[in-house]
Design an enzyme around this catalytic site. Structure first.
Site, PDB file in Angstrom:
ATOM      1  N   LYS A   6       7.630  37.944  13.151  1.00 21.26           N
ATOM      2  CA  LYS A   6       8.633  38.308  13.514  1.00 21.26           C
ATOM      3  C   LYS A   6       9.520  37.594  12.589  1.00 21.26           C
ATOM      4  O   LYS A   6      10.633  39.065  12.453  1.00 21.26           O
ATOM      5  CB  LYS A   6       8.871  38.114  14.948  1.00 21.26           C
ATOM      6  CG  LYS A   6       8.196  38.663  15.551  1.00 21.26           C
ATOM      7  CD  LYS A   6       8.513  38.008  17.794  1.00 21.26           C
ATOM      8  CE  LYS A   6       7.547  38.856  18.484  1.00 21.26           C
ATOM      9  NZ  LYS A   6       7.485  38.122  20.079  1.00 21.26           N
ATOM     10  N   SER A  39      17.320  31.713  -0.758  1.00 22.45           N
ATOM     11  CA  SER A  39      17.446  31.400   0.255  1.00 22.45           C
ATOM     12  C   SER A  39      18.626  32.821   0.712  1.00 22.45           C
ATOM     13  O   SER A  39      18.782  34.099   0.461  1.00 22.45           O
ATOM     14  CB  SER A  39      17.305  30.188   0.733  1.00 22.45           C
ATOM     15  OG  SER A  39      16.969  30.444   2.663  1.00 22.45           O
TER      16      SER A  39
END
Length: 437
Positions: free
Chosen positions: A143, A95
């Site tokens: 987004k 991540s």
């Protein structure tokens, strides 16, 4: 004079030794505000000490997006090269760790490590019900992902690494082992130990400036720079669960201090905890609507304890408190989730405390007084004399009495009113008593 010269010599030697070293920083566990502060301070210290390079060891499952971007910014602005190193074996740069490794000037991994799964995750509550809410949620998700893709591609292009795989790591959450990452041009090196990393970059120009000189780090001393106690303390209080508990302890402490002026201890603990909690949450992505709901819920539960509302304030307070707790943090990143079990437990405990306080207050209000006129009313006694004035024996004392009915010595009576030193009585069942003449 000799002492001054000796001091200057020692300082010169110390600065020279510091300038010949490589500072080693370590990112371990979830990435948060404390981690970002530690890395930024470590890079600044390396600049001040004229260190040759910074070796950044990484072992993280990810963390907050804002903290990750702060670390990346510190690396991009670093005046000394930052060598990323996923280690030891078994570690990962998942991540947020993937973005950080891509940002470093040199990326290395130990055998048996992995990186990837860089899709941004919304940890806080989101979405809603209905088609419109689902469309809004999917739009926000697109987004976030598109922004993350553009961000990691820019880092890959800056460092000349595989930008296509970086995009897949964000869109598809794919991961790579160390060997495969080297083969796919995601990293620069697989190294079993830190010395191998320094040997690989020795003689290379890693900085982008025109006057960058080749690194001479192969034989440099590696100086460990672990987090200071302040960084560790900040890491503890900025965890959402700890910040949440500090905030609640502060609120309850001040409430109990105001309810019992002069207790001091609840006020001291509450004030300190509240300040620490507010300091922690201002470093975290906080939904202030959630914070307002928590305060409103506590106020309603306090009101339930003070004002009879037949449970309306208590139930409303619990609902506002629980909903505010769930909405309090709006974060992206693993390791920084607010425990729903903690929220449920604290909400239930708050309900029990304030409802229990209200019940005890109601009992105390209904309880007969232990002194004064309120205490005397309803007590029973015995008639001890009728002439020349009626007198009764009540609660171990002889009282003047008046009654609108005829009484005899030994009759049992009940006090109905008190007027100064005279009581008004009425007869009860006519049983003989042992009155005092």
């Amino acid at each position: 004079m000799m002492r001054a010269l000796l001091l200057v010599l020692l300082l010169t030697l110390a600065n020279s030794a510091a300038g010949e070293s490589v500072h080693r920083l370590s990112i371990e566990g979830s990435i948060g505000p404390a981690t970002a502060q530690y890395v930024a301070d470590g890079i600044e210290d390396a600049r001040e000490d004229s260190a040759v390079a910074v070796l950044l060891s990484i072992d993280t499952p990810g963390g907050l997006d804002s903290a990750m971007r702060d670390i990346v910014q510190a690396i991009l602005d670093s005046p000394v090269p930052v060598l990323g190193y996923v280690a030891p074996s078994g570690a990962r740069a998942a991540s947020a760790g993937t973005y950080i490794l891509y940002a470093t000037h040199w990326a290395a991994m130990a055998p048996g490590t992995n990186l990837g799964a860089a899709t941004p995750v919304q940890v806080g509550p989101g979405g809603g019900s209905g088609d419109s809410a689902e469309d809004d949620a999917s739009t926000m998700e697109r987004k976030r992902i598109n922004d993350a893709v553009a961000y990691i591609r820019s880092l890959a292009e800056l460092r000349g690494r595989n930008a296509d795989w970086a995009e897949r790591a964000v869109r598809e959450s794919v991961s790579l082992s160390a060997r495969r990452a080297l083969a796919d041009n995601v990293i620069n090196q697989v190294a079993a130990e830190p010395r191998a990393v320094l040997a690989a970059v020795d003689g290379r120009r890693l900085m982008d400036s025109a006057d960058a000189t080749p690194l001479e780090v192969a034989e440099r001393r590696i100086e460990e720079r672990p987090p200071e106690w302040s960084d560790e303390f900040l890491a503890v209080i900025t965890h959402p669960n700890v910040a949440y508990i500090l905030l609640l302890v502060g609120l309850y402490g001040l409430i109990f201090e105001l309810a019992n002026p002069g207790a001091i201890v609840p006020g001291v603990i509450g004030g300190t905890s509240l300040l620490l909690g507010l300091f922690a949450i201002q470093l975290l992505p906080v939904n202030y609507a959630g914070l307002a709901l928590i305060v409103l819920g506590v106020a309603f539960m306090v009101g339930e304890a003070l004002v009879p509302s037949f449970g309306a304030l208590g139930v409303g307070g619990v609902l506002a408190f629980g909903l505010g707790s769930v909405l309090l943090f709006d974060m992206q990143g693993p390791g920084y989730e607010l425990s729903l079990l903690l929220v449920a437990g604290v909400t239930a405990a708050s309900l029990v405390i304030f409802m229990g306080t209200g019940w005890l207050a109601l009992r105390a209000f209904r309880r007969r007084g232990v002194a004064g006129r309120a205490h005397m009313q309803g007590l029973t006694g015995t008639v001890t004399a009728t002439q020349p004035q009626l007198r009764v024996w009540v609660e171990g004392e002889r009282w003047r009495a008046v009654c609108d009915q005829p009484l005899a010595v030994g009759d049992r009576v009940r006090v109905t009113a008190v007027n100064g030193l005279t009581v008004t009585v009425e007869p009860t069942e006519q049983t003989p008593g042992r009155g005092m003449q």
